[in-house]
Scaffold this motif. Structure first.
Motif, PDB file in Angstrom:
ATOM      1  N   GLY A  74      57.982  34.970  63.679  1.00 27.35           N
ATOM      2  CA  GLY A  74      57.250  34.122  62.747  1.00 27.35           C
ATOM      3  C   GLY A  74      55.777  33.983  63.095  1.00 27.35           C
ATOM      4  O   GLY A  74      55.285  34.564  64.069  1.00 27.35           O
ATOM      5  N   THR A  75      55.103  33.196  62.274  1.00 26.02           N
ATOM      6  CA  THR A  75      53.648  33.029  62.399  1.00 26.02           C
ATOM      7  C   THR A  75      53.266  31.564  62.253  1.00 26.02           C
ATOM      8  O   THR A  75      53.837  30.856  61.425  1.00 26.02           O
ATOM      9  CB  THR A  75      52.931  33.855  61.295  1.00 26.02           C
ATOM     10  N   THR A  76      52.312  31.138  63.071  1.00 26.42           N
ATOM     11  CA  THR A  76      51.730  29.807  62.897  1.00 26.42           C
ATOM     12  C   THR A  76      50.218  29.969  62.750  1.00 26.42           C
ATOM     13  O   THR A  76      49.560  30.550  63.623  1.00 26.42           O
ATOM     14  CB  THR A  76      52.035  28.894  64.097  1.00 26.42           C
TER      15      THR A  76
ATOM     16  N   LYS B 118      53.469  26.849  59.475  1.00 21.11           N
ATOM     17  CA  LYS B 118      54.416  27.505  60.388  1.00 21.11           C
ATOM     18  C   LYS B 118      55.537  28.145  59.585  1.00 21.11           C
ATOM     19  O   LYS B 118      56.148  27.484  58.734  1.00 21.11           O
ATOM     20  CB  LYS B 118      54.987  26.440  61.332  1.00 21.11           C
ATOM     21  N   ASP B 119      55.777  29.429  59.856  1.00 15.41           N
ATOM     22  CA  ASP B 119      56.892  30.089  59.168  1.00 15.41           C
ATOM     23  C   ASP B 119      57.749  30.860  60.159  1.00 15.41           C
ATOM     24  O   ASP B 119      57.363  31.062  61.315  1.00 15.41           O
ATOM     25  CB  ASP B 119      56.366  31.020  58.061  1.00 15.41           C
ATOM     26  N   HIS B 120      58.925  31.248  59.698  1.00 14.29           N
ATOM     27  CA  HIS B 120      59.826  32.061  60.514  1.00 14.29           C
ATOM     28  C   HIS B 120      60.013  33.430  59.867  1.00 14.29           C
ATOM     29  O   HIS B 120      61.104  33.970  59.818  1.00 14.29           O
ATOM     30  CB  HIS B 120      61.163  31.339  60.708  1.00 14.29           C
TER      31      HIS B 120
ATOM     32  N   GLY C 114      58.186  27.952  54.616  1.00 14.75           N
ATOM     33  CA  GLY C 114      57.845  27.438  55.942  1.00 14.75           C
ATOM     34  C   GLY C 114      57.487  25.961  55.844  1.00 14.75           C
ATOM     35  O   GLY C 114      57.861  25.279  54.892  1.00 14.75           O
ATOM     36  N   THR C 115      56.736  25.513  56.841  1.00 20.13           N
ATOM     37  CA  THR C 115      56.353  24.095  56.883  1.00 20.13           C
ATOM     38  C   THR C 115      54.831  23.971  56.973  1.00 20.13           C
ATOM     39  O   THR C 115      54.201  24.657  57.781  1.00 20.13           O
ATOM     40  CB  THR C 115      56.970  23.410  58.127  1.00 20.13           C
TER      41      THR C 115
ATOM     42  N   THR D 107      46.754  27.897  62.382  1.00 18.22           N
ATOM     43  CA  THR D 107      46.197  26.555  62.578  1.00 18.22           C
ATOM     44  C   THR D 107      44.715  26.563  62.203  1.00 18.22           C
ATOM     45  O   THR D 107      43.949  27.404  62.701  1.00 18.22           O
ATOM     46  CB  THR D 107      46.350  26.108  64.052  1.00 18.22           C
TER      47      THR D 107
ATOM     48  N   ASP E 136      48.866  32.462  65.608  1.00 16.58           N
ATOM     49  CA  ASP E 136      49.839  32.806  66.648  1.00 16.58           C
ATOM     50  C   ASP E 136      50.998  33.491  65.944  1.00 16.58           C
ATOM     51  O   ASP E 136      51.623  32.889  65.057  1.00 16.58           O
ATOM     52  CB  ASP E 136      50.349  31.546  67.361  1.00 16.58           C
ATOM     53  N   THR E 137      51.265  34.732  66.316  1.00 16.34           N
ATOM     54  CA  THR E 137      52.339  35.442  65.616  1.00 16.34           C
ATOM     55  C   THR E 137      53.166  36.284  66.575  1.00 16.34           C
ATOM     56  O   THR E 137      52.624  36.844  67.547  1.00 16.34           O
ATOM     57  CB  THR E 137      51.735  36.326  64.490  1.00 16.34           C
TER      58      THR E 137
ATOM     59  N   GLU F 152      48.380  22.932  59.901  1.00 22.10           N
ATOM     60  CA  GLU F 152      49.244  23.878  60.613  1.00 22.10           C
ATOM     61  C   GLU F 152      50.277  24.413  59.633  1.00 22.10           C
ATOM     62  O   GLU F 152      51.012  23.651  59.003  1.00 22.10           O
ATOM     63  CB  GLU F 152      49.949  23.196  61.779  1.00 22.10           C
TER      64      GLU F 152
END
Lengths: 123, 140
Positions: free
Chosen positions: B130-132, B76-78, B60-61, B134, B124-125, B74
């Motif tokens: 994916g999931t973020t 973030k993945d998919h 992810g990022t 924070t 947030d998922t 943050e």
């Protein structure tokens, strides 16, 4: 207690960081679970572990533990040693098992309190 | 002061290199002269998150924003998303595979560690998308 004292007490081989052997140990944490180290290690600069992979070096670096003793006769490979050298860490390798290594250091730690005192502290 | 942003792509296929982004970010924060305890907490949050992205989400990022009074991380993945966040937040609950466990992870401490080490924590998922995660750490 210095890193050199740890080396001598645990009859350990120095794998890198020879120039930091006279630095003081301010606390020790022993675990093979990286997440436990990340969660619970606080103000301790010596890690004792039997886990052997690059994540050990990165985990120790994240929680500011520059001194690592590998127990149970485990010896890190070149990749791990290079990673540790890049970060100026000291790696030691000891034949002792984790329980024994912790016991030896505990017994020789000038800050260790007698068991009776430890029990009374808990009340 | 303008915000400073660090962005890293986390490779989901390389367990051995997992954590490199956190390592480089930690070095950068040291150069900025931030307090050691703040840097340690950021390191723990980002490293646990990076490991999670490798174990569960094929990478992810990771974006870290350093502001005047706070640092925002943050991740973030998919990946597959988290079906039950309450369960995922329980210490000891883990769906990690054997490879993660052989590296000393997968003990179900990752998300709780991230929450404990940050001042604000948000997930947030969406399952299948994916999931973020924070996290905010205030510079006091």
């Amino acid at each position: 207690m210095t890193v050199r004292d740890v080396k001598e007490l645990l009859e350990a081989e120095v794998l890198c960081g020879e120039d930091r052997l006279d630095e003081e140990i301010c606390g020790c944490f022993a675990s093979d679970f990286m997440s436990d180290i990340l969660a619970f290690a606080r103000d301790q600069n010596l890690l004792i572990t039997g886990m052997l992979n690059p994540q050990v070096i990165r985990t120790a670096e994240m929680v500011d533990m520059p001194f690592i003793v590998f127990v149970r006769g485990k010896v890190p490979n070149e990749q791990m040693i290079e990673l540790a050298e890049e970060s100026g860490m000291v790696l030691l390798a000891s034949r002792f098992r984790m329980y024994s290594a912790c016991g030896i250091l505990f017994m020789h730690d000038p800050n260790t309190k007698p068991c009776k005192t430890l029990y009374s502290d808990q009340k | 002061m303008q915000d400073i942003v660090f962005r890293s792509e986390v490779d989901g296929n390389d367990y051995q290199r997992a954590g490199e982004a956190s390592r480089h970010t930690k070095s950068a924060l040291k150069r900025l002269g931030l307090p050691p305890e703040i840097i340690r907490r950021v390191g723990v949050c980002m490293y646990e998150g990076e490991i999670n992205m490798v174990i569960h989400a094929d990478g992810g990022t990771a974006t870290l924003t350093v502001g005047i009074d706070k640092i925002v991380i943050e991740l973030k993945d998919h990946g597959p998303g988290i079906p039950d966040i309450d369960l995922a937040m329980q210490e000891g609950w883990s769906t990690a595979n054997t490879e993660a466990q052989t590296l000393g992870f997968g003990a179900g401490m990752g998300l709780p560690n991230m929450k404990r080490s940050s001042d604000e924590f948000k997930i947030d998922t969406v399952v299948g998308e994916g999931t973020t995660v924070t996290m905010t750490i205030y510079i006091k």
